[in-house]
Motif scaffolding. Sequence first.
Motif: not given
Length: 102
Positions: A22-34
């Motif tokens: 779980d993440f509080p926002n999409a920013d960490p996901i943006l570092h892993m996926h385009s």
Amino acid sequence: MAHKDTFRIVTRASDGNLQIRDFPNADPILHMHSQIGIDDCSTDLGLRGMPVFRGLVGPIPEGKNVVRYESPEVFESLTKEWGAEKKKRRTRLRTAAPTPAK
């Protein structure tokens, strides 16, 4: 329309178990996926405008405030499990129509 404030990624670990992060926002996901787009057609209005990522299926609503993304393998296996579940069928007993007396 509920505000989605938790981003959940579900993948399969090397031992076969589900791995949920779980993440509080999409920013960490943006570092892993385009990011390849935004959702603009979900029937859940809270998902409209949410990012769509390459390599993940989603966004998928989960509860009131969670946006879920799944790896394609997890999405396929969970969908197959969901489809294979036996639905409890409600049967309605029909009573025979009375036969006229002769």
